[in-house]
Design a protein around this motif. Structure first.
Motif, PDB file in Angstrom:
ATOM      1  N   GLY A   1     -70.059 -30.451  14.495  1.00 54.24           N
ATOM      2  CA  GLY A   1     -71.345 -29.785  14.406  1.00 54.24           C
ATOM      3  C   GLY A   1     -71.273 -28.337  13.980  1.00 54.24           C
ATOM      4  O   GLY A   1     -72.315 -27.686  13.819  1.00 54.24           O
ATOM      5  N   SER A   2     -70.077 -27.810  13.779  1.00 54.27           N
ATOM      6  CA  SER A   2     -69.947 -26.416  13.346  1.00 54.27           C
ATOM      7  C   SER A   2     -70.549 -26.230  11.957  1.00 54.27           C
ATOM      8  O   SER A   2     -70.400 -27.074  11.073  1.00 54.27           O
ATOM      9  N   THR A   3     -71.230 -25.102  11.762  1.00 50.19           N
ATOM     10  CA  THR A   3     -71.808 -24.785  10.451  1.00 50.19           C
ATOM     11  C   THR A   3     -70.861 -23.917   9.616  1.00 50.19           C
ATOM     12  O   THR A   3     -71.184 -23.575   8.472  1.00 50.19           O
ATOM     13  N   LEU A   4     -69.709 -23.564  10.166  1.00 47.55           N
ATOM     14  CA  LEU A   4     -68.738 -22.752   9.422  1.00 47.55           C
ATOM     15  C   LEU A   4     -67.974 -23.631   8.436  1.00 47.55           C
ATOM     16  O   LEU A   4     -67.745 -24.816   8.693  1.00 47.55           O
ATOM     17  N   PRO A   5     -67.556 -23.077   7.305  1.00 45.52           N
ATOM     18  CA  PRO A   5     -66.826 -23.884   6.315  1.00 45.52           C
ATOM     19  C   PRO A   5     -65.455 -24.304   6.827  1.00 45.52           C
ATOM     20  O   PRO A   5     -64.793 -23.565   7.559  1.00 45.52           O
ATOM     21  N   ALA A   6     -65.037 -25.512   6.430  1.00 43.03           N
ATOM     22  CA  ALA A   6     -63.715 -26.016   6.825  1.00 43.03           C
ATOM     23  C   ALA A   6     -62.613 -25.408   5.970  1.00 43.03           C
ATOM     24  O   ALA A   6     -61.451 -25.365   6.385  1.00 43.03           O
ATOM     25  N   ALA A   7     -62.954 -24.932   4.781  1.00 44.41           N
ATOM     26  CA  ALA A   7     -61.959 -24.339   3.881  1.00 44.41           C
ATOM     27  C   ALA A   7     -62.639 -23.360   2.941  1.00 44.41           C
ATOM     28  O   ALA A   7     -63.796 -23.533   2.564  1.00 44.41           O
ATOM     29  N   GLN A   8     -61.886 -22.315   2.575  1.00 50.33           N
ATOM     30  CA  GLN A   8     -62.323 -21.338   1.586  1.00 50.33           C
ATOM     31  C   GLN A   8     -61.108 -20.995   0.730  1.00 50.33           C
ATOM     32  O   GLN A   8     -60.017 -20.780   1.260  1.00 50.33           O
ATOM     33  N   ALA A   9     -61.300 -20.927  -0.586  1.00 52.59           N
ATOM     34  CA  ALA A   9     -60.144 -20.709  -1.460  1.00 52.59           C
ATOM     35  C   ALA A   9     -60.495 -19.764  -2.603  1.00 52.59           C
ATOM     36  O   ALA A   9     -61.624 -19.760  -3.101  1.00 52.59           O
ATOM     37  N   THR A  10     -59.508 -18.993  -3.013  1.00 50.28           N
ATOM     38  CA  THR A  10     -59.607 -18.119  -4.180  1.00 50.28           C
ATOM     39  C   THR A  10     -58.350 -18.302  -5.017  1.00 50.28           C
ATOM     40  O   THR A  10     -57.238 -18.349  -4.467  1.00 50.28           O
ATOM     41  N   VAL A  11     -58.513 -18.426  -6.328  1.00 54.85           N
ATOM     42  CA  VAL A  11     -57.387 -18.619  -7.240  1.00 54.85           C
ATOM     43  C   VAL A  11     -57.277 -17.397  -8.145  1.00 54.85           C
ATOM     44  O   VAL A  11     -58.287 -16.909  -8.673  1.00 54.85           O
ATOM     45  N   MET A  12     -56.052 -16.903  -8.326  1.00 54.05           N
ATOM     46  CA  MET A  12     -55.804 -15.755  -9.194  1.00 54.05           C
ATOM     47  C   MET A  12     -54.841 -16.129 -10.304  1.00 54.05           C
ATOM     48  O   MET A  12     -53.774 -16.709 -10.044  1.00 54.05           O
TER      49      MET A  12
END
Length: 315
Positions: free
Chosen positions: A84-95
Motif C-alpha cells: 500500500g505504500s505510495t513511494l516508488p519501488a525504484a528510481q534510476a538515472t543513466v549517465m
C-alpha cells in the motif's frame, strides 16, 4: 571546454525509445557480453550500498564498451516497500560519458530505460527458449515492469490469452486500465499459471510466489524480481527441474536468491545461446533469471542519445 551535459527527461525517453529498435541492439549486446572480450564489454557485477533506514539499496552499474566508444553508468535506488505504500519501488538515472575526455555527455531519466530494456531482454529469452506455438502468457505482478512486459510480449508474440495476478485487487484493476489489449484477471497465482506456456514473475516478493508443481512441462519462465541473494520468487522444485539461463552467470551467483538458495546450476547465459556456444532447450522447462546488466543500460541510453541528436539535427 566540453559542453554541458544534455538532460533527457522521461517524457522524451518515452517518445524516443521503441522495442523495434531496442531488441536487436540488446541481442547484440548480450552476445558481446558473453564473449568475455574486454575490448567489447567491461562490466563488473553491480555494486550495492544498503540504505538501511529506508529499507532500500543503491546500485551502481558502470559499463565500458571500448570498440563502440560507449562509457555509461546507471545509479538505481530500489526498495522493499510496505503493501500500500505510495513511494516508488525504484528510481534510476543513466549517465553517458565521453570515454576519452571523461565529461558527462548526457543525463537521462532511467525509469523507461530500465523498464523497457528489462522487458525486452525477457522477450529475447522467450524468443530463444519458449516453445513455438505458445498461446498463453501469465504475468505475476502488476507494477511498472508488469506493464512493460505485457507491452513487449504482446508486440513480439501472438498470444491468444494473457492472464495476470496480483496480491491485491486494486493492483489488478490498475494493471488492466494501464494496458491497451485484453487481459484475464486471476484470483490466485496458481490459476494464472496453470497451463500457461510462458510465465513472467515481476513481483516485489521475498518468498516464492511460483511453484514448480503448477508449471506446465516445457513452459518458459522469465523471473525478473528477487534481485537480492536472500529474496525469492521461484521455489526449489521449479529451479531444480528447469534448465536455468541468466543474463550474467556471475550476477546470478552473486545476487539471485532464486539461484543461490536453491543450489540450482546456471546452464548458460542468454549471450551464449545468441553466440551459438550453448543450446536452447526449448523442449524442456526453462527459467531465465534476469538480474539486469549495465551493458543493457548502456546500449539503451546510447540509442536514446542517438535518437535525440538525430531529432535535434546534430551529428
Amino acid at each position: 571546454m566540453a559542453a554541458p551535459p544534455v538532460i533527457i527527461w522521461k517524457q522524451e525517453v518515452e517518445r524516443l525509445l521503441h522495442y523495434r529498435d531496442l531488441v536487436p541492439r540488446l541481442e547484440e549486446a548480450l552476445g558481446k557480453f558473453s564473449r568475455g572480450d574486454s575490448a567489447e564489454v567491461i562490466q563488473p557485477v553491480r555494486s550495492i550500498l544498503p540504505l538501511q533506514k529506508h529499507n532500500g539499496f543503491l546500485g551502481s552499474m558502470p559499463t565500458y564498451m571500448e570498440n563502440d566508444g560507449v562509457l555509461c553508468t546507471k545509479l538505481v535506488c530500489f526498495y522493499k516497500r510496505e503493501a500500500g505504500s505510495t513511494l516508488p519501488a525504484a528510481q534510476a538515472t543513466v549517465m553517458l560519458l565521453d570515454p576519452e575526455f571523461g565529461n558527462v555527455k548526457a543525463v537521462i531519466d532511467g525509469e523507461d530505460i530500465t523498464g523497457m530494456r528489462t522487458s525486452a531482454v525477457s522477450a529475447i529469452s522467450a524468443k530463444l527458449l519458449m516453445r513455438s506455438g505458445a498461446e498463453v502468457l501469465a504475468i505475476l505482478g502488476t507494477g511498472k515492469q508488469a506493464v512493460t512486459h505485457y507491452n513487449v510480449f504482446t508486440e513480439m508474440f501472438p498470444f491468444k490469452e494473457v492472464r495476470v495476478w496480483s496480491r491485491t485487487r486494486q493492483g489488478v484493476e490498475r494493471f488492466c486500465r494501464s494496458v491497451s489489449g485484453p487481459v484475464t484477471a486471476c484470483v490466485s497465482a496458481e490459476e494464472a499459471v496453470r497451463g500457461a506456456d510462458a510465465i513472467v514473475t515481476v513481483t516485489s516478493s521475498t518468498e516464492p510466489v511460483l511453484f514448480g508443481r503448477w508449471v506446465k512441462p516445457g513452459a518458459h519462465v522469465a523471473a525478473v524480481g528477487a534481485c537480492r541473494p536472500d529474496w525469492r520468487e521461484l521455489d526449489d522444485a521449479l529451479m531444480k527441474e528447469a534448465v536455468v539461463y541468466s543474463d550474467s552467470r556471475d550476477g546470478a551467483m552473486t545476487e539471485s536468491g532464486d539461484v543461490i538458495l536453491s543450489g540450482a546450476e546456471v546452464f548458460a547465459e542468454l549471450g551464449d545461446v545468441i553466440n551459438g556456444t550453448k543450446p536452447a532447450h526449448r523442449e524442456k522447462t526453462t527459467v531465465f533469471k534476469s538480474l539486469g546488466l549495465g551493458v543493457e543500460d548502456a546500449v539503451s541510453a546510447q540509442l536514446v542519445f542517438d535518437q535525440w541528436k538525430a531529432k535535434a539535427g546534430l551529428p
